[in-house]
Design an enzyme around this catalytic site. Structure first.
Site, short mmCIF file in Angstrom:
data_model
loop_
_atom_site.label_atom_id
_atom_site.label_comp_id
_atom_site.label_asym_id
_atom_site.label_seq_id
_atom_site.Cartn_x
_atom_site.Cartn_y
_atom_site.Cartn_z
N LYS A 112 0.71 -1.00 0.16
CA LYS A 112 -0.15 -0.08 -0.01
C LYS A 112 0.77 1.15 -0.02
O LYS A 112 0.48 2.49 -0.38
CB LYS A 112 -1.16 0.15 1.09
CG LYS A 112 -1.96 -1.14 0.89
CD LYS A 112 -2.95 -0.91 1.94
CE LYS A 112 -4.42 -1.87 1.57
NZ LYS A 112 -3.72 -3.35 1.85
C1 PLP Z 1 -4.56 -4.50 0.94
C2 PLP Z 1 -3.56 -5.53 0.62
C3 PLP Z 1 -3.70 -6.81 -0.40
C4 PLP Z 1 -4.98 -6.57 -0.98
O1 PLP Z 1 -4.98 -5.69 -1.99
P1 PLP Z 1 -6.17 -5.20 -2.62
O2 PLP Z 1 -5.88 -3.85 -3.36
O3 PLP Z 1 -7.31 -4.71 -1.58
O4 PLP Z 1 -6.70 -6.22 -3.49
C5 PLP Z 1 -2.91 -7.91 -0.13
N1 PLP Z 1 -2.01 -7.90 0.55
C6 PLP Z 1 -1.51 -6.93 1.73
C7 PLP Z 1 -0.47 -7.20 2.40
C8 PLP Z 1 -2.49 -5.60 1.83
O5 PLP Z 1 -2.06 -4.96 2.67
#
Ligand code: PLP
Length: 493
Positions: A112
């Site tokens: 993120k």
């Molecule tokens: C948020 C997240 C995901 C999922 O991502 P999306 O964009 O919601 O599909 C997968 N792995 C981790 C570690 C995350 O923080």
């Protein structure tokens, strides 16, 4: 030509990308999309030969075209500098016969960061037009809050307030937030659950009195939600950059198709792969990998999206989601922009919890998207076998993707597994998967034991928390949250 955006549910009102980024969600509850997506393609030869930063400038310049070249360049430089622990930003490394795209080299050790290091800068530039200060308010179950804090810390004209459920996040997650530096950040635990925090935050956004008082002082509230265009667009870059890395190491020739396997929750990350394909990247299959909350697997297999099921807590918590918001954007593009049908499906989802797509739309989806899921047992087994077989340490979210890709034949294409978090972010579950009884061990004890066992170094962003000073000890009741936000605004702006 300037890229214009409108809601997935109606095309009456056009906004610029700056307006879409400041607003987050469209007034009718839809998500901002652009009909120009794919009209101009990237130059693949150029992408294959250039740096991450140059590709990021190309992607942003194409999809957010009301930002000037200078604005884009400054945002890219600020977002992907020393705050990432490698100049490659998202390095690609071998994983058996496949590839691992390491998206976790940012300040909070999860993917993120790639978007949340960029969004605040895009918002800061956009708000210069109207002169308002923007206060981001977020409830977090652990990870997103820290990524938002790191992203917005000390970005001019912005502030960020994060609420987490006191006693219900891991000790490491708590320290990550409680030690956050920056003159524009506010953090508080609340007495209650994540859902309580989320409900209160929604109330604060809807509270006319609070908003009027803040507006009089020149401040607007906003969210850093993953449906924001400003979070989606930066993620397109690493699909392209991974392709460039494959060309540069000789694994593929320019024009070869590549498959990407993406551990998915809100469908944001994998949707960015679809955007990359629309922009001309030779994407073969996008493999949607789910945990036990496999709404998307069932949807892609049957054509029926059905959220009426038990919510399961798994060891890949960031994918514990039953409503994948960003899917709405894909539905818009799969129907060639049929807002009325998209709006009807979303109405059905919110009123009855279910909707079914016609066969022709599903056939179109399956041309690009395939799917699979992994249980917690599958996930643990994959962490173990990947360590023992390949000597690569992966986190539970990444392991969901790796498990799904391992069950599929490769169809002759190179395959990239997106790795969304550093394994040390989930030390206890990774250590347990490798066979250690973690009963009674705290987060740091698990980190130490995992390091000793594997020889893989824990990232400084996490191990350094041991000695970091707690700056945000506040815990408040749910009915004190609005006042906490207002006092943070008064202090910061
Ligand atoms: C948020 C997240 C995901 C999922 O991502 P999306 O964009 O919601 O599909 C997968 N792995 C981790 C570690 C995350 O923080």
């Amino acid at each position: 030509m300037e890229t214009l955006y409108h809601s997935t549910r109606s095309s009456n009102e056009l906004v610029t990308s700056k307006q879409a980024i400041l607003a987050g969600i469209a007034p009718d509850g839809g998500l901002y999309v652009s009909d120009q997506l794919g009209e101009s393609k990237v130059d693949l030869g150029r992408i294959a030969a250039q740096s991450y930063h140059a590709t990021a400038r190309d992607v942003l310049g194409t999809l957010l075209s009301d930002y000037t070249e200078q604005e884009v360049a400054a945002c890219v430089e600020g977002a992907y500098g020393d705050n990432f622990d490698t100049p490659a930003v998202t390095p690609l490394t071998p994983l058996g016969a496949d590839w691992l795209l390491e998206l976790y080299h940012g300040p909070t050790c999860a993917f993120k960061d790639v978007a949340l290091q960029m969004l605040p800068r895009l918002m800061s530039v956009a708000r210069e037009g109207d002169g308002h200060n923007v206060m981001i308010v977020t409830a977090t179950s652990g990870d997103t809050g820290k990524a938002a804090l790191e992203g917005f810390a000390d970005v001019p004209g912005t502030g960020v307030t994060v609420f987490y459920p006191d006693g219900k996040v891991s000790d490491i997650q708590h320290l990550q937030m409680a030690t956050q530096r920056g003159n524009n950040v506010a953090v508080a635990g609340i007495r209650g659950t994540f859902d309580d925090a989320q409900t209160q935050v929604k109330r604060i956004f809807a509270d006319a009195d609070v908003n009027a008082r803040l507006a009089a002082a020149g401040t607007v509230l906003s969210s850093a939600n993953s449906i924001n265009v400003g979070r989606l667009v930066p993620q397109v870059t690493y699909y392209m950059d991974a392709y460039a890395q494959l060309v540069q190491c000789g694994a593929i020739a320019l024009g070869d198709e590549v498959d990407y396997c993406v551990p998915t929750g809100n469908f944001g990350d994998v949707l960015a792969g679809f955007y990359a394909k629309c922009l001309g990247l030779p994407v073969g299959q996008l493999i949607v990998a789910s945990n036990t909350n496999k709404v998307l697997t069932d949807f892609i297999e049957t054509g029926t999206y059905d959220r009426r099921r038990e919510f399961v807590k798994t060891i890949s918590p960031s994918m514990d989601i039953l409503v994948s918001s960003n899917l709405e954007r894909l539905l818009y593009y799969l129907t060639d922009g049929d807002c009325e049908r998209v709006a009807a499906w979303m109405r059905s989802l919110s009123e009855t919890g279910v909707y079914t797509l016609p066969t022709d739309v599903m056939d179109r989806m399956r041309e690009t998207f395939s799917c699979g899921f992994a249980t917690d047992d599958d996930t643990r087994e994959t962490i173990r076998s990947t360590w023992e077989g390949e000597h690569v340490l992966i986190d539970p979210h990444t392991a969901v993707g790796k498990c799904v890709i391992d069950r599929r034949a490769s169809e002759g294409r190179q395959r990239v597994c997106l790795s969304t978090a550093n394994p040390y972010k989930f030390s206890a579950d990774v250590l347990a998967a490798l066979g250690t009884d973690t009963t009674g061990m705290d987060g740091f004890a698990c980190m130490d034991a995992l390091q000793q066992m594997t020889g893989v170094e824990a990232p400084a962003q996490l191990s350094g928390l041991r000695t970091a000073e707690v700056l945000h000890p506040d815990v408040c009741d749910q009915n004190e949250m609005a006042a906490f936000v207002e006092s943070a605004c008064a202090r910061i702006f």
